[in-house]
Write a protein that holds these residues in place. Sequence first.
Motif, PDB file in Angstrom:
ATOM      1  N   TYR A 140       6.510  44.120  43.549  1.00 19.44           N
ATOM      2  CA  TYR A 140       5.508  44.038  44.610  1.00 19.44           C
ATOM      3  C   TYR A 140       4.735  42.721  44.572  1.00 19.44           C
ATOM      4  CZ  TYR A 140       2.716  45.109  40.525  1.00 19.44           C
ATOM      5  OH  TYR A 140       2.158  45.070  39.272  1.00 19.44           O
ATOM      6  N   THR A 141       4.980  41.886  43.583  1.00 19.78           N
ATOM      7  CA  THR A 141       4.132  40.719  43.311  1.00 19.78           C
ATOM      8  C   THR A 141       3.954  39.814  44.525  1.00 19.78           C
ATOM      9  OG1 THR A 141       4.835  40.769  40.995  1.00 19.78           O
ATOM     10  CG2 THR A 141       3.795  38.743  41.792  1.00 19.78           C
ATOM     11  N   ASN A 142       5.010  39.624  45.287  1.00 17.30           N
ATOM     12  CA  ASN A 142       4.942  38.743  46.459  1.00 17.30           C
ATOM     13  C   ASN A 142       4.783  39.510  47.764  1.00 17.30           C
ATOM     14  OD1 ASN A 142       5.277  36.285  44.969  1.00 17.30           O
ATOM     15  ND2 ASN A 142       7.445  36.810  44.733  1.00 17.30           N
ATOM     16  N   GLY A 143       4.276  40.734  47.669  1.00 18.24           N
ATOM     17  CA  GLY A 143       4.128  41.572  48.851  1.00 18.24           C
ATOM     18  C   GLY A 143       5.384  42.389  49.103  1.00 18.24           C
ATOM     19  N   THR A 144       5.385  43.117  50.214  1.00 17.69           N
ATOM     20  CA  THR A 144       6.520  43.961  50.569  1.00 17.69           C
ATOM     21  C   THR A 144       7.022  43.553  51.946  1.00 17.69           C
ATOM     22  OG1 THR A 144       5.132  45.674  51.596  1.00 17.69           O
ATOM     23  CG2 THR A 144       5.512  45.847  49.209  1.00 17.69           C
ATOM     24  N   LEU A 145       7.892  44.343  52.501  1.00 17.87           N
ATOM     25  CA  LEU A 145       8.480  43.995  53.794  1.00 17.87           C
ATOM     26  C   LEU A 145       7.411  43.809  54.869  1.00 17.87           C
ATOM     27  CD1 LEU A 145      11.016  43.601  55.548  1.00 17.87           C
ATOM     28  CD2 LEU A 145      11.054  46.088  55.903  1.00 17.87           C
ATOM     29  N   TYR A 146       6.445  44.718  54.900  1.00 15.60           N
ATOM     30  CA  TYR A 146       5.439  44.702  55.959  1.00 15.60           C
ATOM     31  C   TYR A 146       4.027  44.357  55.486  1.00 15.60           C
ATOM     32  CZ  TYR A 146       8.986  47.036  58.798  1.00 15.60           C
ATOM     33  OH  TYR A 146      10.132  47.337  59.484  1.00 15.60           O
ATOM     34  N   TYR A 147       3.833  44.230  54.185  1.00 16.60           N
ATOM     35  CA  TYR A 147       2.482  44.031  53.662  1.00 16.60           C
ATOM     36  C   TYR A 147       2.380  42.772  52.817  1.00 16.60           C
ATOM     37  CZ  TYR A 147       1.231  48.719  55.202  1.00 16.60           C
ATOM     38  OH  TYR A 147       0.966  49.831  55.966  1.00 16.60           O
ATOM     39  N   TYR A 148       1.192  42.166  52.873  1.00 14.45           N
ATOM     40  CA  TYR A 148       0.940  40.898  52.207  1.00 14.45           C
ATOM     41  C   TYR A 148       0.305  41.116  50.830  1.00 14.45           C
ATOM     42  CZ  TYR A 148      -1.182  36.305  51.335  1.00 14.45           C
ATOM     43  OH  TYR A 148      -1.563  35.117  50.775  1.00 14.45           O
ATOM     44  N   GLY A 149       0.874  40.512  49.809  1.00 13.29           N
ATOM     45  CA  GLY A 149       0.230  40.430  48.507  1.00 13.29           C
ATOM     46  C   GLY A 149       0.395  41.644  47.608  1.00 13.29           C
ATOM     47  N   ALA A 150       0.212  41.390  46.319  1.00 11.54           N
ATOM     48  CA  ALA A 150       0.373  42.429  45.304  1.00 11.54           C
ATOM     49  C   ALA A 150      -0.733  43.470  45.351  1.00 11.54           C
ATOM     50  CB  ALA A 150       0.420  41.784  43.919  1.00 11.54           C
ATOM     51  N   ASP A 151      -1.952  43.054  45.640  1.00 13.50           N
ATOM     52  CA  ASP A 151      -3.085  43.969  45.587  1.00 13.50           C
ATOM     53  C   ASP A 151      -2.998  45.070  46.626  1.00 13.50           C
ATOM     54  OD1 ASP A 151      -4.907  42.780  43.463  1.00 13.50           O
ATOM     55  OD2 ASP A 151      -4.570  41.042  44.747  1.00 13.50           O
TER      56      ASP A 151
END
Length: 266
Positions: A140-151
């Motif tokens: 998840y570190t670089n985000g996911t398909l639809y979401y930005y960022g790890a947090d």
Amino acid sequence: MKSVSDTGVVLEENFAQLLILEVTSDPSLVDYIKYPRLSNFFKSEPILTTASYPCDLDTTSIACTLLEHFSPEVKNDIMNEMLTLKNKDGIIQTYFDVTRPRIDPIVCVNVLTFFHFNGRGGELQETFDWVYKVLKNRAYTNGTLYYYGADTFLYFLSRLLTVSVYARQRIGQLFAKRVTEHFGTEGDALALAMRIHAAVVVDLCDSRDYERLRKMQDADGSWPMGWMYRIAARGILIGNKGLTTAFAVSAMRSYKELELRLRSFD
């Protein structure tokens, strides 16, 4: 309270409105469509995507977990339909449309939260196992398909931990370790607020990011917009200033409450 892209396009969408409602408990702050059954991300015509945009499991799960007008019968009917939308590996997909096969770990987490909240989490074991692998391998570190960022991933996973004893027992320790890894790392106001929230769920006080978030507050009491969604194919980011501010206020309050509670045990 409308969302906006980093290219200046304004989006009217339901998802951010529901999240603002969840952290503020104030219906007067938000404007969303109260669907009788399945929910759609967009409130009006789809923007930055296809002209026809189906209802999605992500927004529907958030709505069904949060809003009180859904009866148990309707919720179970929706979950039954969701179970027909797994891929060949048994992982839940994103849309109520078999012609759009997409998977995203955060969507999976939000569907898991919906199911676990309603006592049916065991019916999505393959999805849970995949989310666990994403957490374990830091995928998840670089985000996911639809979401930005790890947090963002860690925040939504923290919501699952608040409703599921099984999830807390199985991944709680690893989750706490992963959240701690991000203390002090780069992040906009929304990322820091989500990080602080996630830490609080496992009784961790992220004092460094609390101070960073506090100093980001603007003179009018709001916080600068942070990024939540992304359209990876176009390199577009989408955020919501109202959402960022609501999360920041909630995160700082939750941090102070935890800090006070932990001090009472000293």
